[in-house]
Scaffold this motif. Sequence first.
Motif, PDB file in Angstrom:
ATOM      1  N   UNK A  82       0.562  -1.281  -0.247  1.00  0.00           N
ATOM      2  CA  UNK A  82      -0.155   0.229   0.329  1.00  0.00           C
ATOM      3  C   UNK A  82       0.767   1.387  -0.092  1.00  0.00           C
ATOM      4  N   UNK A  83       2.147   0.331  -0.300  1.00  0.00           N
ATOM      5  CA  UNK A  83       2.830   2.740  -0.511  1.00  0.00           C
ATOM      6  C   UNK A  83       3.888   2.417  -1.476  1.00  0.00           C
ATOM      7  N   UNK A  84       3.544   3.048  -2.805  1.00  0.00           N
ATOM      8  CA  UNK A  84       3.740   2.681  -3.741  1.00  0.00           C
ATOM      9  C   UNK A  84       5.592   3.352  -3.514  1.00  0.00           C
ATOM     10  N   UNK A  85       5.766   4.275  -3.395  1.00  0.00           N
ATOM     11  CA  UNK A  85       7.436   4.567  -3.042  1.00  0.00           C
ATOM     12  C   UNK A  85       8.645   3.366  -2.620  1.00  0.00           C
ATOM     13  N   UNK A  86       8.138   2.857  -1.318  1.00  0.00           N
ATOM     14  CA  UNK A  86       9.153   2.209  -0.534  1.00  0.00           C
ATOM     15  C   UNK A  86       9.122   0.189  -1.695  1.00  0.00           C
ATOM     16  N   UNK A  87       7.925   0.264  -2.023  1.00  0.00           N
ATOM     17  CA  UNK A  87       6.836  -0.479  -3.043  1.00  0.00           C
ATOM     18  C   UNK A  87       7.633  -1.279  -3.780  1.00  0.00           C
ATOM     19  N   UNK A  88       8.211   0.031  -4.425  1.00  0.00           N
ATOM     20  CA  UNK A  88       9.078   0.441  -6.026  1.00  0.00           C
ATOM     21  C   UNK A  88      10.317  -0.344  -5.441  1.00  0.00           C
ATOM     22  N   UNK A  89      10.870   0.515  -4.262  1.00  0.00           N
ATOM     23  CA  UNK A  89      12.211   0.773  -4.244  1.00  0.00           C
ATOM     24  C   UNK A  89      12.553  -0.728  -3.498  1.00  0.00           C
TER      25      UNK A  89
ATOM     26  N   UNK B 163      16.182   9.845  -6.106  1.00  0.00           N
ATOM     27  CA  UNK B 163      15.678  10.256  -6.581  1.00  0.00           C
ATOM     28  C   UNK B 163      15.399  10.624  -8.115  1.00  0.00           C
ATOM     29  N   UNK B 164      16.548  10.308  -8.498  1.00  0.00           N
ATOM     30  CA  UNK B 164      16.722  10.812 -10.751  1.00  0.00           C
ATOM     31  C   UNK B 164      15.531   9.176 -10.965  1.00  0.00           C
TER      32      UNK B 164
ATOM     33  N   UNK C  61      15.869   3.130   7.279  1.00  0.00           N
ATOM     34  CA  UNK C  61      14.428   2.306   7.306  1.00  0.00           C
ATOM     35  C   UNK C  61      14.024   0.993   7.441  1.00  0.00           C
ATOM     36  N   UNK C  62      15.247   0.915   5.725  1.00  0.00           N
ATOM     37  CA  UNK C  62      15.178  -0.747   5.341  1.00  0.00           C
ATOM     38  C   UNK C  62      15.701  -1.725   5.862  1.00  0.00           C
ATOM     39  N   UNK C  63      16.291  -0.824   6.572  1.00  0.00           N
ATOM     40  CA  UNK C  63      17.609  -1.578   7.419  1.00  0.00           C
ATOM     41  C   UNK C  63      17.434  -1.499   8.836  1.00  0.00           C
ATOM     42  N   UNK C  64      16.585  -1.246   9.228  1.00  0.00           N
ATOM     43  CA  UNK C  64      16.122  -1.003  10.563  1.00  0.00           C
ATOM     44  C   UNK C  64      16.079  -2.110  11.369  1.00  0.00           C
ATOM     45  N   UNK C  65      17.125  -3.143  12.323  1.00  0.00           N
ATOM     46  CA  UNK C  65      17.555  -4.233  12.547  1.00  0.00           C
ATOM     47  C   UNK C  65      15.979  -4.511  13.767  1.00  0.00           C
ATOM     48  N   UNK C  66      16.231  -3.032  14.400  1.00  0.00           N
ATOM     49  CA  UNK C  66      14.853  -3.017  15.567  1.00  0.00           C
ATOM     50  C   UNK C  66      13.270  -3.317  14.853  1.00  0.00           C
ATOM     51  N   UNK C  67      13.043  -3.960  13.649  1.00  0.00           N
ATOM     52  CA  UNK C  67      11.831  -3.981  12.916  1.00  0.00           C
ATOM     53  C   UNK C  67      12.205  -5.165  12.057  1.00  0.00           C
ATOM     54  N   UNK C  68      12.369  -6.886  12.336  1.00  0.00           N
ATOM     55  CA  UNK C  68      12.990  -7.893  11.890  1.00  0.00           C
ATOM     56  C   UNK C  68      11.328  -7.899  10.896  1.00  0.00           C
ATOM     57  N   UNK C  69      10.579  -7.490  10.189  1.00  0.00           N
ATOM     58  CA  UNK C  69       9.708  -7.896   9.690  1.00  0.00           C
ATOM     59  C   UNK C  69       9.950  -7.246   8.294  1.00  0.00           C
ATOM     60  N   UNK C  70      10.656  -5.798   8.907  1.00  0.00           N
ATOM     61  CA  UNK C  70      10.041  -4.952   7.875  1.00  0.00           C
ATOM     62  C   UNK C  70      12.120  -4.859   7.147  1.00  0.00           C
TER      63      UNK C  70
ATOM     64  N   UNK D 233      12.580  13.321  -2.397  1.00  0.00           N
ATOM     65  CA  UNK D 233      13.852  14.376  -2.972  1.00  0.00           C
ATOM     66  C   UNK D 233      14.988  13.193  -2.566  1.00  0.00           C
ATOM     67  N   UNK D 234      15.809  13.254  -2.148  1.00  0.00           N
ATOM     68  CA  UNK D 234      16.692  12.435  -1.780  1.00  0.00           C
ATOM     69  C   UNK D 234      17.230  12.444  -0.534  1.00  0.00           C
ATOM     70  N   UNK D 235      17.100  13.406   0.844  1.00  0.00           N
ATOM     71  CA  UNK D 235      16.975  13.399   2.033  1.00  0.00           C
ATOM     72  C   UNK D 235      15.920  12.014   2.059  1.00  0.00           C
ATOM     73  N   UNK D 236      14.855  12.416   1.842  1.00  0.00           N
ATOM     74  CA  UNK D 236      13.871  11.549   2.292  1.00  0.00           C
ATOM     75  C   UNK D 236      14.289   9.994   1.493  1.00  0.00           C
ATOM     76  N   UNK D 237      14.496   9.874   0.507  1.00  0.00           N
ATOM     77  CA  UNK D 237      15.152   8.398   0.260  1.00  0.00           C
ATOM     78  C   UNK D 237      15.947   8.030   1.542  1.00  0.00           C
TER      79      UNK D 237
END
Length: 251
Positions: A166-173, A197-198, A214-223, A204-208
Motif C-alpha cells: 500500500x506504499x508505492x514509493x517503498x514498494x517500488x524501492x 531521487x533521479x 528504515x529498510x535497514x532497521x534491525x529493530x523491525x525485523x519484519x520490515x 527528494x534525496x533526503x527522504x530517500x
Amino acid sequence: MNYKIVERKYELPTPKGLPPPVTKDGSVDTDTQLLSIPVRQFYPRGGVGGVDMESALPRSEREAHEITEMANGPLWRLAGNILEFNRLHELPLTLQEIATCVVQYYAALKFLFDENKIKAPTEIDLTEAFYVQLAARKVASGLTVESAVAEAKKNPPPPEAGIYAEDEPRHLLVCVCYWLSTLKSNRRFYLSCHDAEKHLKFHKKSKWARILQELCNPRKPTHTVLRLISKGGCFDDGRKASVYEYLDQER
C-alpha cells in the motif's frame, strides 16, 4: 522430517563417466578423489580458480522442492557464480566446462535430495531450467538503476515487497533493490539516494536516505529488507554510493 540441507556435512560420490576432480594444487589423488567429490567448488582447469557450488545448493525445503521453478533460487545462484568466475578470469568457461559443472552440480544435488528423502528432478529438467536462469542472469548482469526500475515495473514483485503493497514509493524501492541485487550470489549492490531521487521520483534525496535507513532497521525485523554493508560518501578517490545487501524472505 530430519532436514539436513543446512548442515551439508557429507561427501558425494563421483559422477559416473566423469574424470576425478582435481585438488586446488592441480594434483589428482586417485586413492581418495575417486571416492568422493568436493561440494564446495568446481575446478575446471586443474585447480586454477573454481566455481562456487556450495552456495548454490538448496538452503531450505522450499528451495529443494521448487528448484526448477524458483526464479531467484539455487539455479540463479549457480548461474551467478559461473558469471562471477568469467568476470574474474581472462578466459571464460567454455560451453563444455559449463556443461560439466552442471553435471557435477546435479550429482551433488541428487545426493543431497536422497539424503533428505526428497524426489529430485530429472537431470534433463534441471539442466533446461539452469540454462533459462543463466540466460536471464546474463541480461540482469548489465542492470543500472534506471533499467532496474524498468524491470521492477514490468515483473512480479519479490515476496519482500509485500509488506509495502500500500506504499508505492517503498514498494517500488524494494523491487528495484531486488533487481539490483540479482547479479551477485551475496546479493550486494550499490545505491545512492541521489539515484533514487533521479530514477524513482516520488521523493527528494533526503527522504530517500531516511527510507533506505528504515529498510535497514534491525529493530523491525519484519520490515528489514536491506543490510547496510558500507556507507557512501565523499572519499579521496571520489564519491561512492552506499553498498547494501538484499535480504531474502527466507533468512
